[in-house]
Motif scaffolding. Structure first.
Motif, PDB file in Angstrom:
ATOM      1  N   SER A 135      -4.988 -53.036 -14.117  1.00  0.00           N
ATOM      2  CA  SER A 135      -4.047 -53.414 -15.174  1.00  0.00           C
ATOM      3  C   SER A 135      -3.001 -54.430 -14.740  1.00  0.00           C
ATOM      4  N   SER A 136      -2.902 -54.688 -13.436  1.00  0.00           N
ATOM      5  CA  SER A 136      -1.845 -55.556 -12.931  1.00  0.00           C
ATOM      6  C   SER A 136      -2.311 -56.227 -11.644  1.00  0.00           C
ATOM      7  N   ASN A 137      -1.745 -57.404 -11.357  1.00  0.00           N
ATOM      8  CA  ASN A 137      -1.998 -58.016 -10.048  1.00  0.00           C
ATOM      9  C   ASN A 137      -0.794 -57.847  -9.137  1.00  0.00           C
ATOM     10  N   ASP A 138       0.087 -56.907  -9.494  1.00  0.00           N
ATOM     11  CA  ASP A 138       1.309 -56.697  -8.706  1.00  0.00           C
ATOM     12  C   ASP A 138       1.643 -55.214  -8.561  1.00  0.00           C
ATOM     13  N   THR A 139       0.597 -54.386  -8.446  1.00  0.00           N
ATOM     14  CA  THR A 139       0.771 -52.944  -8.251  1.00  0.00           C
ATOM     15  C   THR A 139       0.427 -52.600  -6.802  1.00  0.00           C
ATOM     16  N   TYR A 140       1.290 -51.836  -6.155  1.00  0.00           N
ATOM     17  CA  TYR A 140       1.070 -51.494  -4.748  1.00  0.00           C
ATOM     18  C   TYR A 140       0.381 -50.135  -4.645  1.00  0.00           C
ATOM     19  N   LEU A 141      -0.883 -50.162  -4.227  1.00  0.00           N
ATOM     20  CA  LEU A 141      -1.658 -48.939  -4.038  1.00  0.00           C
ATOM     21  C   LEU A 141      -2.033 -48.828  -2.565  1.00  0.00           C
ATOM     22  N   TYR A 142      -1.570 -47.751  -1.937  1.00  0.00           N
ATOM     23  CA  TYR A 142      -1.783 -47.553  -0.507  1.00  0.00           C
ATOM     24  C   TYR A 142      -2.796 -46.434  -0.265  1.00  0.00           C
ATOM     25  N   GLU A 143      -3.239 -46.335   0.958  1.00  0.00           N
ATOM     26  CA  GLU A 143      -4.233 -45.324   1.325  1.00  0.00           C
ATOM     27  C   GLU A 143      -3.747 -43.914   1.015  1.00  0.00           C
ATOM     28  N   ASN A 146      -2.633 -40.526  -4.209  1.00  0.00           N
ATOM     29  CA  ASN A 146      -3.485 -39.424  -4.652  1.00  0.00           C
ATOM     30  C   ASN A 146      -4.882 -39.945  -4.980  1.00  0.00           C
ATOM     31  N   ASP A 147      -5.896 -39.238  -4.522  1.00  0.00           N
ATOM     32  CA  ASP A 147      -7.276 -39.675  -4.749  1.00  0.00           C
ATOM     33  C   ASP A 147      -7.581 -39.900  -6.223  1.00  0.00           C
ATOM     34  N   ASP A 148      -6.927 -39.140  -7.103  1.00  0.00           N
ATOM     35  CA  ASP A 148      -7.200 -39.259  -8.542  1.00  0.00           C
ATOM     36  C   ASP A 148      -6.952 -40.678  -9.051  1.00  0.00           C
ATOM     37  N   ILE A 149      -5.994 -41.371  -8.452  1.00  0.00           N
ATOM     38  CA  ILE A 149      -5.705 -42.740  -8.885  1.00  0.00           C
ATOM     39  C   ILE A 149      -6.936 -43.623  -8.694  1.00  0.00           C
ATOM     40  N   PHE A 150      -7.570 -43.512  -7.549  1.00  0.00           N
ATOM     41  CA  PHE A 150      -8.737 -44.349  -7.256  1.00  0.00           C
ATOM     42  C   PHE A 150      -9.971 -43.869  -8.019  1.00  0.00           C
ATOM     43  N   VAL A 151     -10.114 -42.560  -8.136  1.00  0.00           N
ATOM     44  CA  VAL A 151     -11.245 -42.021  -8.904  1.00  0.00           C
ATOM     45  C   VAL A 151     -11.158 -42.484 -10.356  1.00  0.00           C
ATOM     46  N   ASN A 152      -9.963 -42.468 -10.922  1.00  0.00           N
ATOM     47  CA  ASN A 152      -9.782 -42.929 -12.299  1.00  0.00           C
ATOM     48  C   ASN A 152     -10.086 -44.422 -12.437  1.00  0.00           C
ATOM     49  N   MET A 153      -9.723 -45.200 -11.433  1.00  0.00           N
ATOM     50  CA  MET A 153     -10.028 -46.630 -11.461  1.00  0.00           C
ATOM     51  C   MET A 153     -11.537 -46.869 -11.415  1.00  0.00           C
ATOM     52  N   LEU A 154     -12.214 -46.089 -10.587  1.00  0.00           N
ATOM     53  CA  LEU A 154     -13.671 -46.204 -10.508  1.00  0.00           C
ATOM     54  C   LEU A 154     -14.317 -45.823 -11.835  1.00  0.00           C
ATOM     55  N   GLN A 155     -13.805 -44.773 -12.463  1.00  0.00           N
ATOM     56  CA  GLN A 155     -14.355 -44.346 -13.745  1.00  0.00           C
ATOM     57  C   GLN A 155     -14.068 -45.369 -14.838  1.00  0.00           C
ATOM     58  N   GLU A 156     -12.832 -45.861 -14.877  1.00  0.00           N
ATOM     59  CA  GLU A 156     -12.454 -46.823 -15.914  1.00  0.00           C
ATOM     60  C   GLU A 156     -13.269 -48.103 -15.809  1.00  0.00           C
ATOM     61  N   SER A 157     -13.511 -48.552 -14.589  1.00  0.00           N
ATOM     62  CA  SER A 157     -14.257 -49.793 -14.382  1.00  0.00           C
ATOM     63  C   SER A 157     -15.764 -49.582 -14.366  1.00  0.00           C
ATOM     64  N   GLN A 158     -16.176 -48.319 -14.409  1.00  0.00           N
ATOM     65  CA  GLN A 158     -17.601 -47.966 -14.339  1.00  0.00           C
ATOM     66  C   GLN A 158     -18.257 -48.643 -13.137  1.00  0.00           C
ATOM     67  N   SER A 159     -17.620 -48.458 -11.998  1.00  0.00           N
ATOM     68  CA  SER A 159     -18.102 -49.099 -10.778  1.00  0.00           C
ATOM     69  C   SER A 159     -18.365 -48.077  -9.681  1.00  0.00           C
ATOM     70  N   ASP A 160     -19.161 -48.490  -8.720  1.00  0.00           N
ATOM     71  CA  ASP A 160     -19.438 -47.659  -7.544  1.00  0.00           C
ATOM     72  C   ASP A 160     -18.424 -47.914  -6.439  1.00  0.00           C
ATOM     73  N   THR A 161     -17.902 -49.131  -6.408  1.00  0.00           N
ATOM     74  CA  THR A 161     -16.919 -49.510  -5.398  1.00  0.00           C
ATOM     75  C   THR A 161     -15.886 -50.409  -6.047  1.00  0.00           C
ATOM     76  N   ILE A 162     -14.624 -50.157  -5.752  1.00  0.00           N
ATOM     77  CA  ILE A 162     -13.552 -51.049  -6.186  1.00  0.00           C
ATOM     78  C   ILE A 162     -12.870 -51.596  -4.946  1.00  0.00           C
ATOM     79  N   VAL A 163     -12.695 -52.910  -4.914  1.00  0.00           N
ATOM     80  CA  VAL A 163     -12.106 -53.580  -3.754  1.00  0.00           C
ATOM     81  C   VAL A 163     -10.836 -54.294  -4.198  1.00  0.00           C
ATOM     82  N   MET A 164      -9.765 -54.101  -3.431  1.00  0.00           N
ATOM     83  CA  MET A 164      -8.464 -54.684  -3.761  1.00  0.00           C
ATOM     84  C   MET A 164      -7.824 -55.292  -2.526  1.00  0.00           C
ATOM     85  N   GLY A 165      -6.724 -55.998  -2.726  1.00  0.00           N
ATOM     86  CA  GLY A 165      -5.926 -56.546  -1.634  1.00  0.00           C
ATOM     87  C   GLY A 165      -4.464 -56.226  -1.890  1.00  0.00           C
ATOM     88  N   HIS A 166      -3.603 -57.270  -1.877  1.00  0.00           N
ATOM     89  CA  HIS A 166      -2.209 -57.231  -2.309  1.00  0.00           C
ATOM     90  C   HIS A 166      -1.236 -56.571  -1.339  1.00  0.00           C
TER      91      HIS A 166
END
Length: 248
Positions: A135-143, A146-166
């Motif tokens: 939803s943003s190119n300026d959100t700080y997500l660190y290791e 909570n795992d739910d944040i990444f699981v929800n991103m994977l579900q929302e994007s319907q992807s097997d892997t999500i790759v980010m930087g920032h």
């Protein structure tokens, strides 16, 4: 088997980018993708953009790219010290004055997200590329999120892997059903203790995705000298040398 390389956050550091590209080439990986933030904090913003253009590397729009492309005002961040705030204003203003209009146009037309689909045998792998989040190119997500944040991103994007930087801090997190959330780190302004240039290799076969974070040396003194000879504050040279500066 298919291999792709993904990198992010070059931030005008041409020597680091060239080292990463040479390493990718040495490994024989043909497909390369960039997650954005080509500019700011080192003096080769135009050269980095030209390199990405010349090599036809698909690239996303990072928050710094967007700011330079559309002349968005710089807003102080509460997490930054006064020292970093002052340096940040000067460094970004340097980019606004020196990035060419043609290259600003290039930055303005970069996509926000990119979804890849690879078919290997009977298996389709979906790879979602973002600069920082869906939803943003300026959100700080660190290791440590909570795992739910990444699981929800994977579900929302319907992807097997999500790759980010920032964040400039690499990590790999695995989840059920062979899914991954990965930060590929930063090419040109790593916040990791070793300050090495970082990028990601994804190796895919019919059964799994195998991520590898690669961190390599580059001619750091060349970058330091370039910053010191430019109008960019020496604060960023000290940071790359991992000297004590007030930075988050």
């Amino acid at each position: 088997m298919i291999q792709i390389a993904i990198f992010s956050d070059v931030h005008g550091n041409l020597p680091a980018l060239e080292a990463v590209l040479e390493d990718i080439e040495r490994r024989g990986i043909q497909q390369k993708f960039c997650l954005g933030d080509l500019v700011d904090f080192a003096p080769w913003g135009n050269e980095v953009i030209e390199k990405i253009k010349d090599l036809n590397i698909p690239c996303l729009m990072g928050n710094h790219d967007e700011r330079i492309a559309f002349d968005i005002p710089v807003v102080p961040l509460s997490k930054h010290s006064q020292e970093e705030t002052d340096a940040r204003f000067i460094a970004i203003d340097h980019s606004k004055k020196n990035i060419t209009e043609e290259n600003k146009k290039f930055l303005s037309e970069l996509p926000f997200h990119l979804k890849l689909n690879y078919k290997i045998g009977k298996k389709h792998w979906n790879i979602q590329l973002v600069h920082s989040s869906l939803s943003s190119n300026d959100t700080y997500l660190y290791e440590a999120e909570n795992d739910d944040i990444f699981v929800n991103m994977l579900q929302e994007s319907q992807s097997d892997t999500i790759v980010m930087g920032h964040t400039h801090l690499s990590f790999k997190k695995s989840f059920e059903h062979k899914k991954w959330a990965i930060n590929c780190g930063s090419v040109g302004r790593s916040k990791e203790e070793n300050r090495l240039a970082s990028y990601l290799i994804l190796t895919m076969n019919e059964h799994q995705i195998l991520p590898e974070i690669v961190q390599i040396d580059y001619p750091l003194e060349q970058t330091v000298h370039g910053i010191e000879e430019s109008g960019i504050p020496n604060y960023y040279a000290s940071f790359l040398k991992n000297e004590k500066v007030s930075i988050i």
